[in-house]
Design a protein around this motif. Sequence first.
Motif, mmCIF file in Angstrom:
data_model
loop_
_atom_site.group_PDB
_atom_site.id
_atom_site.type_symbol
_atom_site.label_atom_id
_atom_site.label_comp_id
_atom_site.label_asym_id
_atom_site.label_seq_id
_atom_site.Cartn_x
_atom_site.Cartn_y
_atom_site.Cartn_z
ATOM 1 N N PHE A 1 0.857 -1.190 0.000
ATOM 2 C CA PHE A 1 0.000 0.000 0.000
ATOM 3 C C PHE A 1 0.889 1.235 0.000
ATOM 4 N N ARG A 2 0.582 2.193 -0.821
ATOM 5 C CA ARG A 2 1.186 3.516 -0.689
ATOM 6 C C ARG A 2 0.405 4.307 0.341
ATOM 7 N N ALA A 3 1.098 5.152 1.068
ATOM 8 C CA ALA A 3 0.453 5.958 2.089
ATOM 9 C C ALA A 3 -0.718 6.737 1.502
ATOM 10 N N ASN A 4 -1.835 6.747 2.238
ATOM 11 C CA ASN A 4 -3.066 7.461 1.885
ATOM 12 C C ASN A 4 -3.844 6.812 0.754
ATOM 13 N N ARG A 5 -3.477 5.601 0.378
ATOM 14 C CA ARG A 5 -4.223 4.879 -0.646
ATOM 15 C C ARG A 5 -4.693 3.552 -0.084
ATOM 16 N N ARG A 6 -5.962 3.253 -0.281
ATOM 17 C CA ARG A 6 -6.545 2.032 0.268
ATOM 18 C C ARG A 6 -6.459 0.842 -0.678
ATOM 19 N N THR A 7 -6.066 1.072 -1.908
ATOM 20 C CA THR A 7 -6.014 -0.024 -2.881
ATOM 21 C C THR A 7 -4.600 -0.583 -2.949
ATOM 22 N N PRO A 8 -4.412 -1.874 -2.651
ATOM 23 C CA PRO A 8 -3.064 -2.434 -2.652
ATOM 24 C C PRO A 8 -2.682 -3.006 -4.004
ATOM 25 N N SER A 9 -1.402 -3.274 -4.140
ATOM 26 C CA SER A 9 -0.922 -4.105 -5.249
ATOM 27 C C SER A 9 -0.522 -5.452 -4.669
ATOM 28 N N PHE A 10 -0.708 -6.508 -5.462
ATOM 29 C CA PHE A 10 -0.389 -7.864 -5.046
ATOM 30 C C PHE A 10 0.640 -8.445 -6.006
ATOM 31 N N THR A 11 1.705 -8.972 -5.450
ATOM 32 C CA THR A 11 2.753 -9.576 -6.264
ATOM 33 C C THR A 11 3.076 -10.949 -5.712
ATOM 34 N N THR A 12 2.992 -11.971 -6.555
ATOM 35 C CA THR A 12 3.314 -13.307 -6.084
ATOM 36 C C THR A 12 4.800 -13.430 -5.797
ATOM 37 N N ARG A 13 5.099 -14.082 -4.723
ATOM 38 C CA ARG A 13 6.479 -14.445 -4.390
ATOM 39 C C ARG A 13 6.589 -15.965 -4.356
ATOM 40 N N TRP A 14 5.788 -16.603 -5.231
ATOM 41 C CA TRP A 14 5.714 -18.054 -5.328
ATOM 42 C C TRP A 14 5.331 -18.622 -3.965
ATOM 43 N N LYS A 15 5.968 -19.659 -3.519
ATOM 44 C CA LYS A 15 5.648 -20.227 -2.208
ATOM 45 C C LYS A 15 6.909 -20.227 -1.372
ATOM 46 N N GLN A 16 6.902 -19.398 -0.310
ATOM 47 C CA GLN A 16 8.093 -19.222 0.503
ATOM 48 C C GLN A 16 8.090 -20.175 1.711
ATOM 49 N N GLN A 17 9.276 -20.524 2.146
ATOM 50 C CA GLN A 17 9.454 -21.294 3.382
ATOM 51 C C GLN A 17 9.519 -20.279 4.516
#
Length: 496
Positions: free
Chosen positions: A79-95
Amino acid sequence: MALAQLTSTRSTAVPTDGVTLLVYAPYGTDLELTGYPGDARTTVSQHPLVANLARVAACGVHVFALVDLVDEGTCLVEFRANRRTPSFTTRWKQQMEAMQPLRGLIRYACEKRPGTRLVLGLEGHGAGYLPEIDLNVLTAEQVTNHGEYEWHMGQESSAPVLPMGSPVLPMGSPVLPMGSPVLPTSRVPLSTWALGQAIRDGLKDETDRLGVLLFNNCFNMSVEVLHTVAPLAEFAGGFANYNFFTAGEAYALAFEALKAAGGRADTQQLATWLVQANGVVLRAKSHHPTVGSVIKLSRLPLIVRRLDALAKALIRALTSGDKQHHVDVALKIREAIRGAQQYDTHLPVRLEAPDELTDLGSFATVLSNFPENAAEVQPAAQALARALKGIKVYGDSGNPWMAPEVHWDFSRAELSMNVFLPDPGLHGLWDWRAPFYLQPDADTRVPAVQPHVIDFLKKTAWVDFIIEYHRHQPFKGLRPARIPGCPRFDRAQPPV
């Protein structure tokens, strides 16, 4: 809206502009935390944690969260400050129980939001001290010393015992030369050493930037954990007993308090708001009693020095006479432990021995009138109690929903943090972590079952005290390995 500002209480701190909240959410081994608040599995974007982090961002705060759910890929939420809409980025499957994902999250935030003050929230399960174990070394050959020892499951408390006698050191501590073959079958959280190393590596030379570290999970308001992270953050907040999962609602309430204060506060105030918000959420629901604390981490060296002095005074109390004297003093110490606040690590959840986490502040207070070696023990205990004063923020009382017949009372003013004190009742049954905890030189042994040992164990006499306390108590076995669960914020009201 302007960015929120978080000032340091350190006179030498580097000025920063803006605040970045980091949340490390390893829910991928827990169906309840994944499906909260219901029972259905969900995606990262639908999880209520993300909705609460949107409320944080709306307060002028940047947010990065690494979220791992059951049967979902690990996702970086920004999230950027003052914005309610996030971005989503896959990081595959982490341990997520490894140090690399947490290290990467911190490093990424440092580079993406340079010049901001960092606040780190750790979610999921907590257990207090956890050893760093190299499972590649802990083979069948090692745990049996190439066939010399044979392990069997005993009847007493389902504890593993050795029919031919325990391969113990002469003083009777269950320090096995090859380590313990009894490990949790489920994945455990980050070890205490790995947690500290991940934060250190992620920050690199920017340790002044981490203003608040919130252990938003169980048992991690622990002297072993706090001492390990002490050089890496300014304030820490957390919970010495169980905490209950609320999917980040405390973050939202605390940062909304920051916004209401004009978007400006110092690190101590925010740490306090975060802990208090947890209590507010749980208190409103009822049947979720917790105890929350906040500490300026620069206090840890003094606390640990005074604990070291107390441990040495207790050792001298035990060893100043014959065997009968030793046994008598050990029984008096056992009564002092029973008089201190216990935190649950075993069922039933009654906050009493054989729970193996003891509140350090209440233990020091009880020992302030200890009759043996009083000239040393009493002033050492009183000095430790003074060093721990004022750490507790709140302590509630009530019947926890998962055991409505039990009453938890955290009202004692001297409560502060827990310390690992295995087999407190001298029953001869030890927590699975004890063989690792009681080997402060394990990183020098071959093979190195523990490649890293935390400084607290290396540099204090606490381990020596535990060994001396148990000198004449026969070792019966190790309790089954179990990582305490993280009880969720239950929706159902228990019977009154």
